[in-house]
Design an enzyme around this catalytic site. Structure first.
Site, PDB file in Angstrom:
ATOM      1  N   LYS A  17     -57.741 -16.625  23.690  1.00 18.54           N
ATOM      2  CA  LYS A  17     -57.391 -15.440  23.784  1.00 18.54           C
ATOM      3  C   LYS A  17     -59.057 -14.401  23.485  1.00 18.54           C
ATOM      4  O   LYS A  17     -59.602 -14.489  22.307  1.00 18.54           O
ATOM      5  CB  LYS A  17     -56.738 -14.603  22.134  1.00 18.54           C
ATOM      6  CG  LYS A  17     -56.541 -13.340  21.905  1.00 18.54           C
ATOM      7  CD  LYS A  17     -55.469 -12.721  23.008  1.00 18.54           C
ATOM      8  CE  LYS A  17     -54.897 -11.449  23.129  1.00 18.54           C
ATOM      9  NZ  LYS A  17     -53.504 -10.829  23.524  1.00 18.54           N
ATOM     10  N   SER A  53     -49.873  -9.682  26.378  1.00 18.71           N
ATOM     11  CA  SER A  53     -49.973  -9.515  25.064  1.00 18.71           C
ATOM     12  C   SER A  53     -48.993  -9.179  24.251  1.00 18.71           C
ATOM     13  O   SER A  53     -47.401  -8.824  23.862  1.00 18.71           O
ATOM     14  CB  SER A  53     -51.352  -8.755  25.043  1.00 18.71           C
ATOM     15  OG  SER A  53     -51.330  -9.267  23.404  1.00 18.71           O
TER      16      SER A  53
END
Length: 592
Positions: free
Chosen positions: A188, A386
């Protein structure tokens, strides 16, 4: 004096109505009566992709007055209509000099190839291809036309893909700024530029992975469309750059010529009396999407960052779709659920992510649609990552383009600690509070304390676990398997298909076909646009704090007189109103 002011105001209002309102009404009547210009019996459409390209059409009617460029969805629908229109004899495509977002290029390639199945010719013309952005995607679109032209002496620089990232860590250290963030997990990397001065091994691996996947997809598509060996094509491209004449000798393009020559060639194929017609003019004359008979499939479009609440109206002269508002999108899905004629829903999604709570609100609406017996098929554009993947995770089916960027199942959140930096300029940040020490965790004066970080990290873990569980439920995977392929890793659509994160590779019309299958619809299905749309003048009203009638008058003034100062006044009023409502305060919302 009071009566005089009232009378003066009345006279002024009357003059304003006469000078602005009457011309506005007259122009509206004339425009309405005129309608679109008639299409010649032999027409060649010219699609210019050199202007900005978005995935979806503007939501505000006023956006069309100032917006340049096209939307992918409009191009798809218009080309499908043109296929069956006997008056349309071919299409000329003007390619941009730089790269096109890969997912968009994939979708347009499919649309161009489908149009060619009608037997109508397509020519793509380029004035140069330069190593900017995803240039191989632009070349792939040109190759799909079957007849690729370049201007004499133009540059052909399709040599590969490169992506550049900025890292601010050393600058932050120099000025005393501390980026204090938590990530779940190592892939991430949205905030890595604040935390590091170079790629971490995970960041480097993930980025090279999706770049390689896109590059491989583009090369394979061009090789298939131009009937070349993929390895030989790759070697030829990487040996560049070339001029147009060199590219022609290597069979990388089909013709060298000016755009006028390409137009003449197409018009000659179109027949006597053929004329060039702007693609946008033809598109504006399209019938409503709610066409056809039989069962209905609702089409709901959502583009941008995912945020909580409703669209309360920003600048109506800008295109809509810059954000996906959870209330509006969920309401559109619930409207489709209650519509008796709707048998399935296609959610066209183009989003890099956003708020977890907003994503969950939309996902709940998708669950409700499935519970009502109405399958929901997600069609991903360039991004479905996401928070965009959170929304999609429990859909009846997910379709993505080979180069769609999806996955990124992870979460990050945090703050910038600016206290030390401000202290260098004589500005001291002090904080007082009552209750738990965590109440002041997101103050900007200092980094998280160990206790605050522990509490914040635990909260982030729970959000990540929720994300993993939704993917596991929707994709019928074990949580352990989801954790293996999650960790914030971004995948292309082609990679995601292999991992089980998407069901099929395909575009919007393939998603429609999937929805028909899941809803047991045979024959033609009626497509009904049910995307959330704000009121144009309602947006003006909320933006400026005036009545809708006054907003119409302001808009009429800007249009009738064509005075750029009018729009400047509108923008200044909007900014003043925003300032009067107070500044936005950053909150510790996790982003996906």
């Amino acid at each position: 004096m009071k009566q005089f002011l009232i009378t003066a105001a009345g006279v002024f209002a009357g003059l304003l109505i006469f000078m602005i309102g009457v011309p506005f009404v007259l122009i509206s009547m004339i425009a309405s009566a005129a309608g679109p210009a008639p299409l010649p019996s032999n027409a060649v459409l010219e699609l210019d992709l050199r202007s900005p390209l978005t995935d979806q059409s503007p939501q505000s009617a006023l956006a069309g007055l100032t917006r340049r460029g096209h939307s992918v969805m409009t191009i798809l629908e218009t080309l499908r209509r043109a296929e069956k229109d006997d008056r349309v004899k071919g299409v000329l495509i003007r390619l941009p000099e730089g790269g096109v977002e890969p997912g968009m290029a994939d979708e347009l390639r499919l649309s161009i190839k489908h149009f060619r199945t009608s037997g109508k010719p397509v020519i793509a013309h380029s004035q140069g291809l330069y190593p900017s952005g995803f240039i191989t995607a632009t070349y792939m679109m040109g190759a799909a036309a079957g007849d690729l032209w370049m201007q004499p002496g133009a540059s052909f620089q399709v040599t590969g893909l490169a992506n550049e990232d900025l890292f601010f860590k050393r600058a932050f250290d120099k000025y005393g700024v501390k980026a204090d963030y938590e990530q779940r997990y190592e892939f991430k990397n949205a905030v890595n530029g604040y935390l590091h001065d170079d790629y971490t091994p995970a960041h480097r691996s993930a980025e090279l992975s999706w770049l390689t996947s896109i590059y491989t997809t583009d090369i394979a598509a061009v090789a298939a469309d131009r009937k070349l060996d993929a390895a030989a094509l790759k070697a030829s491209l990487e040996a560049g750059p070339y001029l147009a004449e060199d590219a022609l000798g290597l069979h990388l393009i089909d013709h060298v010529g000016q755009v006028h020559e390409a137009q003449v060639a197409l018009l000659k194929q179109a027949g006597d009396g053929a004329e060039m017609v702007e693609f946008e003019d033809y598109a504006h004359g399209r019938p409503a999407r709610e066409q056809g008979a039989g069962p209905t499939i609702a089409v709901i479009e959502a583009e941008g960052a995912i945020v909580d609440g409703k669209d309360e109206g920003g600048n109506p002269f800008l295109r809509g779709g810059s954000s996906i508002y959870a209330d509006d999108t969920a309401d559109a899905i619930y409207a489709a659920i209650t519509a008796k004629d709707v048998k399935a829903i296609v959610l066209r999604l183009n989003s890099p992510g956003g708020s977890d709570t907003a994503s969950e609100e939309i996902l709940a609406a998708i669950r409700a649609a499935k519970a009502a017996g109405k399958p929901v098929v997600v069609s991903m554009g360039t991004y479905g990552a996401s928070g965009g993947y959170w929304i999609s995770s429990e859909a009846s089916a997910i379709l993505a383009e080979p180069s769609t960027l999806t996955g990124s199942i992870g979460v990050f959140g945090g703050k910038f600690a600016l206290g030390p930096a401000l202290a260098r300029f004589g500005v001291d940040v002090r904080q007082l509070g009552v209750g738990s020490p965590y109440a002041g965790a997101f103050g900007m004066g200092q980094e998280f304390t160990p206790a605050q970080r522990s509490a914040f990290a635990g909260w982030m873990d729970r959000i990540y676990d929720n994300f993993v569980q939704r993917v596991a439920t929707g994709r019928k995977l074990s949580p352990d398997r989801v954790r293996e392929i999650a960790k914030g890793h971004v995948w292309t659509g082609a990679q995601a298909k292999e991992l089980g994160l998407v069901d099929e590779i395909g575009g919007f019309y393939e998603a429609v076909a999937k929805a028909k299958t899941l809803a047991n619809i045979s024959g033609e299905a009626r497509l009904k646009r049910m995307s959330p749309e704000g009121s144009t003048f309602g947006a003006l009203q909320k933006m400026l704090g005036v009545s809708a009638t006054s907003a119409r008058t302001l808009a009429a003034a800007a249009w009738v007189f064509g005075d750029p100062r009018a729009q400047g006044i509108l923008d200044e009023l909007a900014q003043a109103r925003l300032r009067s409502q107070g500044a936005m305060v950053l909150a510790p919302t996790p982003f996906h």
